[in-house]
Write an enzyme that holds these catalytic residues in place. Structure first.
Site, short mmCIF file in Angstrom:
data_model
loop_
_atom_site.label_atom_id
_atom_site.label_comp_id
_atom_site.label_asym_id
_atom_site.label_seq_id
_atom_site.Cartn_x
_atom_site.Cartn_y
_atom_site.Cartn_z
CG MET A 1 35.63 34.20 31.33
SD MET A 1 35.20 34.31 29.56
CE MET A 1 33.90 33.08 29.46
CD GLU B 1 45.88 39.97 29.22
OE1 GLU B 1 46.39 41.03 29.56
OE2 GLU B 1 45.91 39.55 28.03
CB CYS B 2 39.54 38.16 28.22
SG CYS B 2 37.90 38.47 27.52
N GLY B 3 39.28 35.39 28.57
CA GLY B 3 38.97 33.97 28.59
C GLY B 3 39.79 33.22 29.62
CB THR C 1 41.37 41.61 35.01
OG1 THR C 1 40.48 42.63 34.56
CG2 THR C 1 42.65 41.70 34.21
#
Length: 437
Positions: free
Chosen positions: A332, A327-329, A428
């Protein structure tokens, strides 16, 4: 019987977080069982609430959570607490246009649970005008009751007198008056406050806030303003279900954003959470069923993550046979590369094909509803998941992986495909809060 009160303000930056933390810590030092709660999608403040009280904080989000789930979480929060202080996100009435009681605002919770509001007013740059602001809050919605006022960032005793007399003439009690003191401010970075776990002297700062509250607020009067809090019976049917029996969870300074209610429900449902630290070059335990990379600040630690050879090899090995979700970080880090704020590019895990940049910053913020195109640790194919986005990183290369979900904003407006999936790996920018209902 648990008693509760909402701490609200006209806007972000009014000082309600410092006031909330100070009250929580001061009451905990008195031996009172007190818990903090937070309206809306904030994963940082509950960490301070937990540190101040010794009881885990909780998010109560009227948009992302169904009424049944709200009641279940609120009911759990009352089980071992004499008082609950529910801190508003943003301004008290701030939410999104949505169905009645589902705007995401703290005012929704005030109406639903008949809770009074302690209003924190930043009165810097004004005096008797503060009474007009207070009157507006007192009369704006007859179902949301202002029970008391705390004046913040006062310049002098004369300033306090002018504000207090004007407000109390309206029949609103002023139960606190805090002089301006920049040393009490909590440090911030791009996603909000620097997190509780990053302070070397956290308890010293919390005790300073508690000392300020003891000196500046009438705590006995504030406790008397709180109302009985007895939520209706609820259900965890719409909670995020455990993605496996044993969940390998990345947990260190780069991976920190997991909602307390999510982890608590996973444990309550019988799952075991097995933490590991990518920054310490640890790999997920191979006997776990699933690996979860939460959000956080990988952009601040990209070089160390790129050099963590054991972590990288362990993640690749795990992905061969078991699901991984980021999720998010975490999303990435699952990609090919991450460009940090200085413009330096670091190789990431390469389990998905996208690349992201923190050098090219643009804030993305808002509620989201995702319909999953395929099964993943968030849920089965077709499931509707509610949550939010809050990030500054941008996608600079998309890769060729399959989209994970179709995304809409909080009002149902389509935003297109979101996230990616490849084999057993998914991710995501979207932070999941609960299943839609």
């Amino acid at each position: 019987m648990t008693r509760a009160i909402i701490i609200g303000a006209p806007r972000s930056g009014s000082g309600k977080t410092s006031v909330t933390i100070g009250i929580l810590r001061a009451l905990a030092r008195r031996g009172i069982k007190v818990r903090g709660a937070k309206s809306g999608p904030d994963y940082i403040d509950p960490g301070f609430h937990t540190a101040a009280t010794g009881l885990s904080g909780v998010n109560l989000d009227s948009w992302a959570m169904s009424p049944d789930l709200l009641n279940a979480l609120a009911g759990n929060a009352t089980e071992d607490a004499d008082f609950i202080f529910l801190e508003s996100a943003m301004g008290l009435f701030d939410g999104i246009p949505a169905g009645q009681g589902r705007t995401g605002s703290a005012a929704d919770l005030a109406r639903l649970y008949h809770l009074p509001v302690l209003l924190v007013l930043d009165v810097s740059g004004q005096s008797t005008t503060a009474a007009a602001v207070a009157k507006g809050f007192a009369t704006y919605d007859s179902d949301v009751r202002m029970a008391g006022i705390v004046l913040n960032r006062l310049g002098s005793e004369r300033h306090r007198k002018l504000c207090s007399e004007a407000i109390e003439a309206l029949g609103l009690p002023v139960v606190g008056a805090i002089l301006r003191d920049p040393t009490l401010n909590l440090p911030e970075r791009h996603l909000g406050l620097v997190q509780a776990g990053e302070y070397a002297d956290l308890m010293t700062h919390l005790d300073r806030l508690a000392d300020m509250v003891e000196k500046s607020l009438d705590l006995d009067a504030i406790m008397a303003l709180a109302a009985p809090f007895s939520p209706s019976p609820g259900s965890f049917e719409n909670a995020l279900q455990p993605p496996g029996q044993r969940i390998a969870l990345a947990e260190d300074a780069a991976f920190t954003f997991l909602y307390p209610h999510v982890a608590a429900h996973w444990r309550q449902a019988g799952a075991e959470i097995v933490p590991f630290s990518p920054l310490a070059d640890e790999a997920p335990a191979q006997d776990c069923d699933v690996c979860w990379l939460p959000g956080g600040y990988p952009e601040l630690h990209a070089g160390r993550l790129a050099a963590a050879t054991n972590f990288r090899a362990g993640m690749a090995r795990f992905a061969e046979t078991k699901p991984i979700h980021g999720e998010c970080g975490g999303f990435m880090v699952l990609g090919e590369a991450l460009e940090d704020a200085a413009g330096e590019t670091h190789a990431m895990l390469g389990l998905l094909g996208h690349s992201t940049s923190f050098a090219k910053r643009k804030m993305n913020l808002g509620y989201r509803e995702a319909r999953l195109r395929a099964a993943c640790p968030l849920g089965p194919q077709g499931a509707l998941i509610r949550g939010h986005e809050f990030h500054y990183a941008q996608m600079i290369a998309t890769g060729n992986d399959e989209p994970l979900a179709d995304l809409a904003d909080g009002q149902g407006n389509p935003l297109g495909a979101s996230g990616y999936r490849r084999g057993l790996v998914s991710g995501t920018f979207f932070h999941a809060i609960a299943r839609s209902a």
